[in-house]
Design a protein around this motif. Structure first.
Motif, mmCIF file in Angstrom:
data_model
loop_
_atom_site.group_PDB
_atom_site.id
_atom_site.type_symbol
_atom_site.label_atom_id
_atom_site.label_comp_id
_atom_site.label_asym_id
_atom_site.label_seq_id
_atom_site.Cartn_x
_atom_site.Cartn_y
_atom_site.Cartn_z
ATOM 1 N N GLY A 137 -25.735 39.464 15.732
ATOM 2 C CA GLY A 137 -25.447 39.003 14.378
ATOM 3 C C GLY A 137 -25.183 37.519 14.298
ATOM 4 O O GLY A 137 -25.848 36.785 13.559
ATOM 5 N N MET A 138 -24.205 37.047 15.061
ATOM 6 C CA MET A 138 -23.912 35.613 15.088
ATOM 7 C C MET A 138 -24.906 34.853 15.947
ATOM 8 O O MET A 138 -25.138 33.662 15.750
ATOM 9 N N GLY A 139 -25.505 35.554 16.907
ATOM 10 C CA GLY A 139 -26.514 34.918 17.736
ATOM 11 C C GLY A 139 -26.136 34.910 19.208
ATOM 12 O O GLY A 139 -25.065 34.426 19.580
ATOM 13 N N ILE A 140 -27.012 35.456 20.027
ATOM 14 C CA ILE A 140 -26.788 35.493 21.469
ATOM 15 C C ILE A 140 -26.684 34.084 22.027
ATOM 16 O O ILE A 140 -25.806 33.768 22.833
ATOM 17 N N ILE A 141 -27.571 33.216 21.583
ATOM 18 C CA ILE A 141 -27.599 31.849 22.090
ATOM 19 C C ILE A 141 -26.377 31.068 21.629
ATOM 20 O O ILE A 141 -25.807 30.284 22.388
ATOM 21 N N VAL A 142 -25.952 31.280 20.384
ATOM 22 C CA VAL A 142 -24.768 30.585 19.874
ATOM 23 C C VAL A 142 -23.550 30.936 20.726
ATOM 24 O O VAL A 142 -22.731 30.074 21.045
ATOM 25 N N LEU A 143 -23.428 32.215 21.104
ATOM 26 C CA LEU A 143 -22.340 32.622 21.988
ATOM 27 C C LEU A 143 -22.494 31.973 23.366
ATOM 28 O O LEU A 143 -21.516 31.498 23.961
ATOM 29 N N PHE A 144 -23.713 31.919 23.855
ATOM 30 C CA PHE A 144 -23.962 31.369 25.187
ATOM 31 C C PHE A 144 -23.599 29.891 25.247
ATOM 32 O O PHE A 144 -23.080 29.410 26.269
ATOM 33 N N ILE A 145 -23.850 29.147 24.162
ATOM 34 C CA ILE A 145 -23.542 27.718 24.122
ATOM 35 C C ILE A 145 -22.052 27.472 24.350
ATOM 36 O O ILE A 145 -21.659 26.474 24.952
ATOM 37 N N VAL A 146 -21.227 28.405 23.868
ATOM 38 C CA VAL A 146 -19.773 28.281 24.039
ATOM 39 C C VAL A 146 -19.404 28.176 25.513
ATOM 40 O O VAL A 146 -18.473 27.463 25.892
ATOM 41 N N PHE A 147 -20.139 28.873 26.374
ATOM 42 C CA PHE A 147 -19.827 28.910 27.800
ATOM 43 C C PHE A 147 -20.597 27.864 28.601
ATOM 44 O O PHE A 147 -20.578 27.865 29.823
ATOM 45 N N LEU A 148 -21.298 26.960 27.897
ATOM 46 C CA LEU A 148 -22.047 25.903 28.575
ATOM 47 C C LEU A 148 -21.591 24.540 28.068
ATOM 48 O O LEU A 148 -22.328 23.828 27.385
ATOM 49 N N PRO A 149 -20.370 24.137 28.390
ATOM 50 C CA PRO A 149 -19.820 22.907 27.824
ATOM 51 C C PRO A 149 -20.537 21.636 28.249
ATOM 52 O O PRO A 149 -20.467 20.626 27.567
ATOM 53 N N ASN A 150 -21.229 21.659 29.364
ATOM 54 C CA ASN A 150 -21.834 20.430 29.883
ATOM 55 C C ASN A 150 -23.346 20.390 29.742
ATOM 56 O O ASN A 150 -24.008 19.553 30.348
ATOM 57 N N ASN A 177 -19.119 23.386 17.407
ATOM 58 C CA ASN A 177 -19.569 24.172 16.257
ATOM 59 C C ASN A 177 -19.747 25.634 16.635
ATOM 60 O O ASN A 177 -19.307 26.540 15.916
ATOM 61 N N ALA A 178 -20.388 25.877 17.782
ATOM 62 C CA ALA A 178 -20.601 27.252 18.239
ATOM 63 C C ALA A 178 -19.268 27.951 18.488
ATOM 64 O O ALA A 178 -19.088 29.122 18.118
ATOM 65 N N LEU A 179 -18.334 27.236 19.100
ATOM 66 C CA LEU A 179 -17.020 27.810 19.376
ATOM 67 C C LEU A 179 -16.288 28.143 18.086
ATOM 68 O O LEU A 179 -15.688 29.219 17.953
ATOM 69 N N LYS A 180 -16.345 27.240 17.120
ATOM 70 C CA LYS A 180 -15.672 27.475 15.840
ATOM 71 C C LYS A 180 -16.289 28.666 15.106
ATOM 72 O O LYS A 180 -15.565 29.508 14.545
ATOM 73 N N LEU A 181 -17.614 28.775 15.126
ATOM 74 C CA LEU A 181 -18.278 29.900 14.470
ATOM 75 C C LEU A 181 -17.841 31.226 15.081
ATOM 76 O O LEU A 181 -17.559 32.194 14.371
ATOM 77 N N TRP A 182 -17.772 31.268 16.419
ATOM 78 C CA TRP A 182 -17.386 32.520 17.072
ATOM 79 C C TRP A 182 -15.905 32.831 16.901
ATOM 80 O O TRP A 182 -15.508 33.993 16.851
ATOM 81 N N GLN A 183 -15.073 31.812 16.775
ATOM 82 C CA GLN A 183 -13.653 32.043 16.496
ATOM 83 C C GLN A 183 -13.481 32.678 15.119
ATOM 84 O O GLN A 183 -12.702 33.624 14.939
ATOM 85 N N ILE A 184 -14.219 32.154 14.155
ATOM 86 C CA ILE A 184 -14.172 32.716 12.802
ATOM 87 C C ILE A 184 -14.704 34.147 12.810
ATOM 88 O O ILE A 184 -14.134 35.049 12.189
ATOM 89 N N TYR A 185 -15.800 34.346 13.512
ATOM 90 C CA TYR A 185 -16.436 35.656 13.626
ATOM 91 C C TYR A 185 -15.475 36.682 14.238
ATOM 92 O O TYR A 185 -15.332 37.805 13.745
ATOM 93 N N LEU A 186 -14.802 36.278 15.310
ATOM 94 C CA LEU A 186 -13.833 37.161 15.969
ATOM 95 C C LEU A 186 -12.643 37.457 15.053
ATOM 96 O O LEU A 186 -12.177 38.595 14.978
#
Length: 483
Positions: A137-150, A177-186
């Motif tokens: 729903g929010m996006g697999i890649i958007v979630l993945f970006i959260v765990f790839l800070p560099n 942005n990805a982190l904020k979106l997933w925080q809101i989603y959660l």
């Protein structure tokens, strides 16, 4: 293109995906279900694929536009194809293709199903269906970006997956942005879950329906969907959260930083609410006048189905296939419109509808004043002419694909209206449609060739056409400076 770097990124994503599949596996272990070996084998296969890609890939590399498209498309194809294994291996579907259909429908948050009786499925399978919704729903890649800070160039991944015609509401750093979106989603997920518990839904159903609602998906633990509960409070909570998830999530991030009034000042948001209000009013009158349901009951059914369809969630509280023609036509139009850009909803998106109206108005003015220079604004910003071109191309491709899919489905023996509805429901990521794929039926009557057509439509719809279609261009795969 740096293929080794692409392999490395996809390898890391697959390992993370296997981690999420551990959740239903543990459920199967606790509940002692026969689906446990299917999940265990699937996790092992996904881990082997992920480790193999990591071993062969290259950690350091440049993320360009082409790499972004390939990673997003590859991630969706890999997760959908491997996510089908638990369905096929547990025996809940007769073959892998049916499992693939269920997996694609889950991850794209379409909510179409070929399973006629979901109430006899193992709880772990039901949880996996809903979890695929929530992840996609929010996006697999958007979630993945959260765990790839560099990771440099993550913006190309973000743009290739996040839906909509405008992108002005992103934070300066893509990972932020990805982190904020997933925080809101959660946060919204947690709130809806507890509210459903408060009004009497058991915890397992609350988890599954929350995952489905937040993703604008529609998978349910009941054959009758939300209609099963016959609860006004459950319906009201679901309506509120369906509306919330149909709004641009970037607006919520903006509201947290600059105040909630930013949401209400947004042109797309206001237009979205107007469409819901007008559609609900007309459908209510239609049901009241034609079916004699009474004012309150007509409003209750109309509001739920209008919101469910425009947000492409697909939950049902009534068999709207039996409604008057006016009501059905409105719902069919809402399937095409969909939610706002940057939401979890599918469809064409409200922002594109607004831009098309503006484009039409500009062309009418130019017909009278050919030499006039007309500055078109969307909210407070001037619209780049290139955006109009992109929107026009999107519309052409959307309806061209819809027409082709309709013809292919009709060739399988479906009636023309049934074929159109099935294609629209899949391409718009709505789920249930009308006729043989209506709210009281499933997609089980579609043959194997039709399933393949609908699988392609669901993927194209979720990735907004361009991300997949660009890959079929020979020029895309040629080495070229500037990419």
């Amino acid at each position: 293109m740096n293929y080794l770097f692409v392999e490395h990124i996809l390898g890391r994503l697959m390992i993370a995906y296997a981690g999420f599949m551990v959740i239903p596996f543990l459920g199967a272990l606790i509940w002692r279900e026969k689906s446990m070996p299917a999940f265990l084998f699937s996790i092992i296969v996904i881990m082997v694929i992920g480790l193999g890609l990591l071993h062969h890939g290259q950690k350091n590399g440049r993320m360009g536009v082409r790499e972004g498209f390939v990673i997003v498309a590859g991630a969706w194809l890999l997760t959908c194809s491997t996510g089908a294994m638990p369905f096929a291996m547990s025996g809940v579907v007769p073959n892998y293709l049916d499992g693939l259909f269920e997996s694609v429908s889950g991850l794209t948050a379409t909510g179409a199903t070929i399973i006629d009786n979901v109430e006899i499925l193992p709880k772990s399978i039901l949880l996996w269906r809903s979890l695929t919704h929530w992840l996609g729903g929010m996006g697999i890649i958007v979630l993945f970006i959260v765990f790839l800070p560099n990771m440099t160039g993550a913006v190309h991944l973000f743009k290739a997956e996040v839906t909509g015609a405008t992108s002005e509401r992103v934070l300066p750093r893509i990972r932020d942005n990805a982190l904020k979106l997933w925080q809101i989603y959660l946060g919204l997920t947690a709130v809806q879950f507890f509210l459903l518990l408060l009004v009497g839904m058991n915890w397992f159903d609350a988890v599954n329906h929350t995952f489905s609602t937040m993703a604008s998906g529609g998978f349910s633990t009941k054959n009758a969907s939300i209609m099963y509960y016959d609860s006004l409070w459950i319906e009201l909570i679901t309506i509120v959260f369906m509306i919330i998830t149909g709004i641009n999530f970037g607006l919520y991030s903006l509201a947290l930083r600059s105040g909630i009034d930013k949401i209400f000042k947004d042109l797309e948001f206001r237009f979205y609410l107007i469409i819901i209000a007008v559609s609900t009013f007309v459908v209510t009158l239609s049901l009241w006048w034609t079916l004699g349901l009474g004012g309150g009951n007509s409003l209750r059914q109309a509001l739920f189905q209008v919101v469910s369809i425009i947000t492409t969630t697909g939950f049902v509280t009534a068999d709207y296939d039996q409604w008057p023609s006016v009501s059905k036509i409105i719902l069919l139009l809402l399937m095409f419109i969909g939610g706002c850009a940057g939401s979890t909803a599918g469809g064409i998106k409200v922002s594109r509808i607004i831009l098309l109206f503006k484009l039409g108005w500009v062309e009418l003015k130019r017909a009278i004043h050919p030499k006039a220079v007309i500055n078109v604004r969307f909210a407070t910003r001037s619209v780049d002419p290139q955006i109009f071109n992109t929107v026009a191309v999107f519309f052409f491709l959307f309806f061209a694909i819809l027409a082709l899919a309709t013809l292919l489905l009709a060739s399988t023996g479906l009636e023309p209206f049934d074929a159109i509805c099935a294609a629209a429901a899949a391409l718009g990521n709505v789920g249930p449609g009308f006729g043989v794929v209506g709210p009281s039926t499933t997609f089980s009557s579609i043959n194997s060739f039709g399933e393949i057509v609908l699988i392609i439509c669901m993927l194209l719809g979720r990735l907004e056409l361009f991300t997949l279609l660009v890959l079929i261009q020979p020029e895309f795969w040629r080495s070229r400076k500037g990419w």
